[in-house]
Scaffold this motif. Structure first.
Motif, PDB file in Angstrom:
ATOM      1  N   VAL A  60       0.878  -1.171   0.000  1.00 55.57           N
ATOM      2  CA  VAL A  60       0.000   0.000   0.000  1.00 55.57           C
ATOM      3  C   VAL A  60       0.907   1.210   0.000  1.00 55.57           C
ATOM      4  O   VAL A  60       1.727   1.365   0.889  1.00 55.57           O
ATOM      5  N   ARG A  61       0.812   2.028  -1.053  1.00 55.58           N
ATOM      6  CA  ARG A  61       1.684   3.183  -1.002  1.00 55.58           C
ATOM      7  C   ARG A  61       0.951   4.489  -1.206  1.00 55.58           C
ATOM      8  O   ARG A  61       1.516   5.563  -1.098  1.00 55.58           O
ATOM      9  N   ASN A  62      -0.348   4.380  -1.506  1.00 51.60           N
ATOM     10  CA  ASN A  62      -1.153   5.589  -1.617  1.00 51.60           C
ATOM     11  C   ASN A  62      -2.418   5.365  -0.859  1.00 51.60           C
ATOM     12  O   ASN A  62      -2.919   4.256  -0.808  1.00 51.60           O
ATOM     13  N   PHE A  98      10.898  15.343  -7.815  1.00 52.91           N
ATOM     14  CA  PHE A  98      11.689  14.199  -8.282  1.00 52.91           C
ATOM     15  C   PHE A  98      13.177  14.534  -8.188  1.00 52.91           C
ATOM     16  O   PHE A  98      13.632  15.521  -8.756  1.00 52.91           O
ATOM     17  N   VAL A  99      13.906  13.741  -7.452  1.00 52.08           N
ATOM     18  CA  VAL A  99      15.335  13.997  -7.282  1.00 52.08           C
ATOM     19  C   VAL A  99      16.101  13.322  -8.424  1.00 52.08           C
ATOM     20  O   VAL A  99      15.950  12.121  -8.656  1.00 52.08           O
ATOM     21  N   VAL A 100      16.893  14.109  -9.120  1.00 50.11           N
ATOM     22  CA  VAL A 100      17.618  13.569 -10.271  1.00 50.11           C
ATOM     23  C   VAL A 100      19.006  13.096  -9.855  1.00 50.11           C
ATOM     24  O   VAL A 100      19.742  13.818  -9.183  1.00 50.11           O
ATOM     25  N   ASN A 124      21.244   7.674 -11.802  1.00 51.89           N
ATOM     26  CA  ASN A 124      20.418   6.507 -12.110  1.00 51.89           C
ATOM     27  C   ASN A 124      19.182   6.836 -12.949  1.00 51.89           C
ATOM     28  O   ASN A 124      18.635   5.963 -13.602  1.00 51.89           O
ATOM     29  N   ASN A 125      18.742   8.092 -12.888  1.00 52.04           N
ATOM     30  CA  ASN A 125      17.475   8.399 -13.567  1.00 52.04           C
ATOM     31  C   ASN A 125      17.571   9.645 -14.446  1.00 52.04           C
ATOM     32  O   ASN A 125      16.566  10.191 -14.846  1.00 52.04           O
ATOM     33  N   ARG A 126      18.812  10.112 -14.698  1.00 48.17           N
ATOM     34  CA  ARG A 126      18.974  11.365 -15.437  1.00 48.17           C
ATOM     35  C   ARG A 126      18.290  11.307 -16.812  1.00 48.17           C
ATOM     36  O   ARG A 126      17.562  12.214 -17.180  1.00 48.17           O
ATOM     37  N   ALA A 161      11.074  -2.315  -9.019  1.00 51.01           N
ATOM     38  CA  ALA A 161      10.000  -1.788  -8.169  1.00 51.01           C
ATOM     39  C   ALA A 161      10.496  -0.634  -7.306  1.00 51.01           C
ATOM     40  O   ALA A 161      11.604  -0.664  -6.776  1.00 51.01           O
ATOM     41  N   GLY A 162       9.655   0.372  -7.203  1.00 51.30           N
ATOM     42  CA  GLY A 162       9.933   1.475  -6.299  1.00 51.30           C
ATOM     43  C   GLY A 162      11.040   2.405  -6.753  1.00 51.30           C
ATOM     44  O   GLY A 162      11.625   3.125  -5.941  1.00 51.30           O
ATOM     45  N   LEU A 163      11.331   2.434  -8.053  1.00 55.31           N
ATOM     46  CA  LEU A 163      12.422   3.288  -8.517  1.00 55.31           C
ATOM     47  C   LEU A 163      11.940   4.602  -9.129  1.00 55.31           C
ATOM     48  O   LEU A 163      12.751   5.395  -9.599  1.00 55.31           O
ATOM     49  N   GLY A 164      10.634   4.828  -9.151  1.00 56.42           N
ATOM     50  CA  GLY A 164      10.167   6.139  -9.600  1.00 56.42           C
ATOM     51  C   GLY A 164       9.468   6.179 -10.946  1.00 56.42           C
ATOM     52  O   GLY A 164       9.258   7.253 -11.496  1.00 56.42           O
ATOM     53  N   LYS A 165       9.062   5.017 -11.468  1.00 60.69           N
ATOM     54  CA  LYS A 165       8.377   5.010 -12.766  1.00 60.69           C
ATOM     55  C   LYS A 165       7.037   5.740 -12.685  1.00 60.69           C
ATOM     56  O   LYS A 165       6.743   6.614 -13.496  1.00 60.69           O
ATOM     57  N   THR A 166       6.246   5.358 -11.692  1.00 61.06           N
ATOM     58  CA  THR A 166       4.934   5.986 -11.557  1.00 61.06           C
ATOM     59  C   THR A 166       5.080   7.475 -11.263  1.00 61.06           C
ATOM     60  O   THR A 166       4.338   8.302 -11.790  1.00 61.06           O
ATOM     61  N   HIS A 167       6.061   7.795 -10.448  1.00 59.33           N
ATOM     62  CA  HIS A 167       6.309   9.200 -10.125  1.00 59.33           C
ATOM     63  C   HIS A 167       6.570   9.994 -11.412  1.00 59.33           C
ATOM     64  O   HIS A 167       5.962  11.047 -11.643  1.00 59.33           O
ATOM     65  N   LEU A 168       7.432   9.482 -12.259  1.00 58.02           N
ATOM     66  CA  LEU A 168       7.757  10.208 -13.499  1.00 58.02           C
ATOM     67  C   LEU A 168       6.542  10.338 -14.411  1.00 58.02           C
ATOM     68  O   LEU A 168       6.304  11.389 -14.996  1.00 58.02           O
ATOM     69  N   ASN A 201      15.011  -0.093  -3.280  1.00 53.44           N
ATOM     70  CA  ASN A 201      13.633   0.356  -3.435  1.00 53.44           C
ATOM     71  C   ASN A 201      13.351   1.666  -2.696  1.00 53.44           C
ATOM     72  O   ASN A 201      13.357   1.718  -1.470  1.00 53.44           O
ATOM     73  N   VAL A 202      13.089   2.731  -3.457  1.00 53.30           N
ATOM     74  CA  VAL A 202      12.843   4.039  -2.848  1.00 53.30           C
ATOM     75  C   VAL A 202      11.545   4.028  -2.036  1.00 53.30           C
ATOM     76  O   VAL A 202      11.438   4.657  -0.994  1.00 53.30           O
ATOM     77  N   ARG A 203      10.578   3.280  -2.516  1.00 55.89           N
ATOM     78  CA  ARG A 203       9.317   3.197  -1.789  1.00 55.89           C
ATOM     79  C   ARG A 203       9.544   2.608  -0.396  1.00 55.89           C
ATOM     80  O   ARG A 203       8.998   3.082   0.592  1.00 55.89           O
ATOM     81  N   GLU A 204      10.367   1.560  -0.327  1.00 53.49           N
ATOM     82  CA  GLU A 204      10.661   0.978   0.987  1.00 53.49           C
ATOM     83  C   GLU A 204      11.410   1.957   1.876  1.00 53.49           C
ATOM     84  O   GLU A 204      11.166   2.031   3.077  1.00 53.49           O
ATOM     85  N   MET A 205      12.296   2.722   1.259  1.00 53.58           N
ATOM     86  CA  MET A 205      13.029   3.728   2.041  1.00 53.58           C
ATOM     87  C   MET A 205      12.058   4.737   2.628  1.00 53.58           C
ATOM     88  O   MET A 205      12.145   5.096   3.789  1.00 53.58           O
ATOM     89  N   GLU A 206      11.134   5.188   1.776  1.00 51.29           N
ATOM     90  CA  GLU A 206      10.166   6.171   2.260  1.00 51.29           C
ATOM     91  C   GLU A 206       9.273   5.584   3.350  1.00 51.29           C
ATOM     92  O   GLU A 206       8.936   6.268   4.311  1.00 51.29           O
ATOM     93  N   GLY A 207       8.926   4.312   3.172  1.00 49.80           N
ATOM     94  CA  GLY A 207       8.099   3.653   4.176  1.00 49.80           C
ATOM     95  C   GLY A 207       8.815   3.623   5.525  1.00 49.80           C
ATOM     96  O   GLY A 207       8.223   3.932   6.568  1.00 49.80           O
TER      97      GLY A 207
HETATM   98  P1  ADP Z   1       7.692   2.543  -9.302  1.00 59.13           P
HETATM   99  O1  ADP Z   1       6.467   3.012 -10.012  1.00 59.13           O
HETATM  100  O2  ADP Z   1       8.906   2.529 -10.154  1.00 59.13           O
HETATM  101  O3  ADP Z   1       7.506   1.247  -8.586  1.00 59.13           O
HETATM  102  P2  ADP Z   1       7.210   4.907  -7.742  1.00 59.13           P
HETATM  103  O4  ADP Z   1       7.197   5.916  -8.813  1.00 59.13           O
HETATM  104  O5  ADP Z   1       5.918   4.512  -7.175  1.00 59.13           O
HETATM  105  O6  ADP Z   1       8.025   3.612  -8.177  1.00 59.13           O
HETATM  106  O7  ADP Z   1       8.181   5.437  -6.590  1.00 59.13           O
HETATM  107  C1  ADP Z   1       8.133   4.904  -5.276  1.00 59.13           C
HETATM  108  C2  ADP Z   1       8.274   6.030  -4.302  1.00 59.13           C
HETATM  109  O8  ADP Z   1       9.588   6.527  -4.355  1.00 59.13           O
HETATM  110  C3  ADP Z   1       7.360   7.187  -4.595  1.00 59.13           C
HETATM  111  O9  ADP Z   1       6.873   7.729  -3.401  1.00 59.13           O
HETATM  112  C4  ADP Z   1       8.247   8.177  -5.305  1.00 59.13           C
HETATM  113  O10 ADP Z   1       7.841   9.508  -5.069  1.00 59.13           O
HETATM  114  C5  ADP Z   1       9.592   7.908  -4.665  1.00 59.13           C
HETATM  115  N1  ADP Z   1      10.708   8.164  -5.577  1.00 59.13           N
HETATM  116  C6  ADP Z   1      11.296   7.293  -6.420  1.00 59.13           C
HETATM  117  N2  ADP Z   1      12.303   7.863  -7.079  1.00 59.13           N
HETATM  118  C7  ADP Z   1      12.347   9.144  -6.660  1.00 59.13           C
HETATM  119  C8  ADP Z   1      13.174  10.266  -6.966  1.00 59.13           C
HETATM  120  N3  ADP Z   1      14.167  10.185  -7.863  1.00 59.13           N
HETATM  121  N4  ADP Z   1      12.948  11.428  -6.316  1.00 59.13           N
HETATM  122  C9  ADP Z   1      11.964  11.509  -5.402  1.00 59.13           C
HETATM  123  N5  ADP Z   1      11.143  10.510  -5.067  1.00 59.13           N
HETATM  124  C10 ADP Z   1      11.336   9.329  -5.687  1.00 59.13           C
END
Ligand code: ADP
Ligand code: MG
Length: 456
Positions: A76-78, A117-119, A122-124, A153-160, A320-326
């Motif tokens: 659950v992330r949202n 979004f932090v650049v 890895n994601n430039r 997973a959790g690398l920012g695809k949905t965010h972008l 996994n950035v999502r796990e970090m945020e969690g």
């Molecule tokens: P994915 O869709 O790749 O599984 P998400 O886009 O859902 O991943 O990202 C997971 C979480 O990590 C989100 O809360 C997102 O905002 C955050 N996140 C991932 N990459 C970044 C980034 N480069 N800068 C800021 N937040 C990021």
């Protein structure tokens, strides 16, 4: 939507009830209802009784709800809150009208913008392609169409993707943008195609209008349609219609198109025909930057303790950035609710399941310091060659603990104990090992010391 998810939600509530002060729980949670869970977007939809409750939940309890739901339900992330009338309106619309979903914009997390979004290295590229596509959405560049973003997973695809969506809505209000997870797309398609008789035509037309009568289509996690033959076929036609009229398409997946083996070849080749961008796992510095940025966005004051915790999380959670945020949210929520300051010791106990104690590798100095403090002697006594048992026993314990807890060789340990021979270290280790199996008290002392060392 299923009974089981709803049941799990009750377990989440029970957890929250234990966790929160009664007054708060009763005020904001007692009338909170489960609406549905969307697997693809990992979103929980809840119904709040009145606007005030909704606002409170959004502002104060969002993170804790996500974190507790994650513990119970996983993934659950949202969380999105609605009022009963919003749901009702939507339900009515459902009957034969064009919109099946809760407001389209509602599906895009408002926090997922380019600004947040932090650049990093890895994601430039994915970032700059996404920005380019967003800026040029009025007349898409064919070489950037479709844009296909992939990564773990959790690398920012949905965010972008959402960032692209928000940008376009803000800058080109006339463009019609649609963002969906592939699961929502599938559900829409299945429910339209399952209608019977004349309703079916009506529903299918509504479905087609929804996905073809637009300027930008984004389908998130396209890998979920693998092997769903009819949905794949439908995506193919949707794709062709939009592409041929020069509309922008954006997809995301956990794999590059060539590895989406469950798609048909025609769709696979179309997905590969534009620009493909992969997001790699962030390095330590980028992970730290992401968490610092989050602290700013969440209005959490930067302290030494928070800094330490950020490094700890960035170090321990691999990709996994999502796990970090969690993990970050859990620490903050715990601190808010307990009133304890944020620091490493507290974070380790809150995050015990993420950060296993075994992960923490102490230095020989840390070991010597803790042992010396325990026996109220000096570190220099431990390093010395004094023979009295008051010193030699703690010294042997410290050597043993170094062997157990650090990755150092006997030789290296010997060196850090005043340049002793490795056989001396070996002797100490064997002696303590022997004592440990026969003497319950020694065992207890060792456990205690290990804890102290790991928490220092
Ligand atoms: P994915 O869709 O790749 O599984 P998400 O886009 O859902 O991943 O990202 C997971 C979480 O990590 C989100 O809360 C997102 O905002 C955050 N996140 C991932 N990459 C970044 C980034 N480069 N800068 C800021 N937040 C990021
Ligand atoms: Mg995603």
């Amino acid at each position: 939507m299923t009974v089981t998810t709803e049941k799990k939600w009750h377990a989440v509530l029970a957890n929250l009830k234990d966790f929160l002060e009664d007054v708060n729980y009763n005020a904001w949670f007692s009338d909170l209802k489960f609406y549905k869970y969307d697997k693809a977007s990992e979103s929980l939809y809840l119904i709040a009784p009145i606007e005030l409750t909704k606002a409170q939940l959004e502002n104060r309890y969002r993170d804790i709800i996500i974190s507790k739901s994650n513990e119970v339900m996983g993934n659950v992330r949202n969380v999105f809150f609605f009022l009963p009338e919003e749901i009702e309106k939507n339900g009515k619309k459902h009957k034969g009208s064009r919109d099946f979903d809760i407001s389209e914009e509602g599906l895009m997390n408002p926090r997922y913008t380019f600004d947040t979004f932090v650049v990093g290295e890895n994601n430039r590229f994915p970032y700059s392609y996404a920005l380019y596509v967003a800026e040029n959405a009025e007349s898409p560049n064919p070489s950037y169409n479709p844009l296909f973003i992939y990564g773990g997973a959790g690398l920012g695809k949905t965010h972008l993707m959402c960032a692209i969506g928000h940008y376009i809505i803000d800058h080109y209000p006339d463009l019609r943008v649609r963002y969906v997870s592939s699961e929502m797309y599938t559900n829409d398609y299945v429910s339209a195609s399952m209608a019977s008789g004349s309703e079916r035509t009506e529903h299918m037309n509504a479905f087609k209008a929804k996905y073809r009568n637009i300027d930008v289509l984004m389908i998130d996690d396209i890998q979920f349609i693998e092997s769903k033959t009819r949905t794949i076929e439908e995506v193919f036609w949707t794709y062709n219609t939009l592409y041929e009229s020069g509309k922008q398409l954006i997809f995301s997946s956990d794999r590059p198109p060539k590895d989406l083996l469950g798609l048909d070849e025609r769709l696979q080749s179309r997905l590969s025909s534009g620009l493909i961008a992969d997001i790699q796992p962030p390095v330590f510095e980028t992970k730290v930057a992401i968490l610092k940025n989050k602290a700013i966005l969440d209005n959490i004051p930067m302290t030494d303790g928070l800094n330490e915790v950020i490094s700890l999380i960035a170090e321990k959670i691999k990709t996994n950035v999502r796990e970090m945020e969690g993990a970050f949210n859990r620490v903050v929520a715990y601190s808010t609710l307990s009133g304890l300051p944020i620091n490493k010791v507290m974070a380790r106990s809150v995050l015990h399941d993420v950060i296993t104690q075994q992960d923490i590798v102490p230095t020989p100095d840390a070991v010597k310091k803790s042992v010396a403090a325990y026996y109220t002697i000096k570190v220099s006594d431990i390093e010395s060659s004094k023979k009295a048992r008051t010193f030699s026993f703690p010294r042997q314990l410290a050597m043993y603990l170094c062997k157990e807890m650090t990755n150092l060789s006997l030789k290296e340990i010997g060196n850090s104990f005043g340049g002793r021979d490795h056989t001396t270290v070996l002797y100490a280790c064997e002696k303590i090992n022997g004592l440990k199996t026969n003497d319950g008290n020694i065992k207890k002392i060792l456990t205690e010391l290990e804890n102290v060392i790991r928490n220092n």
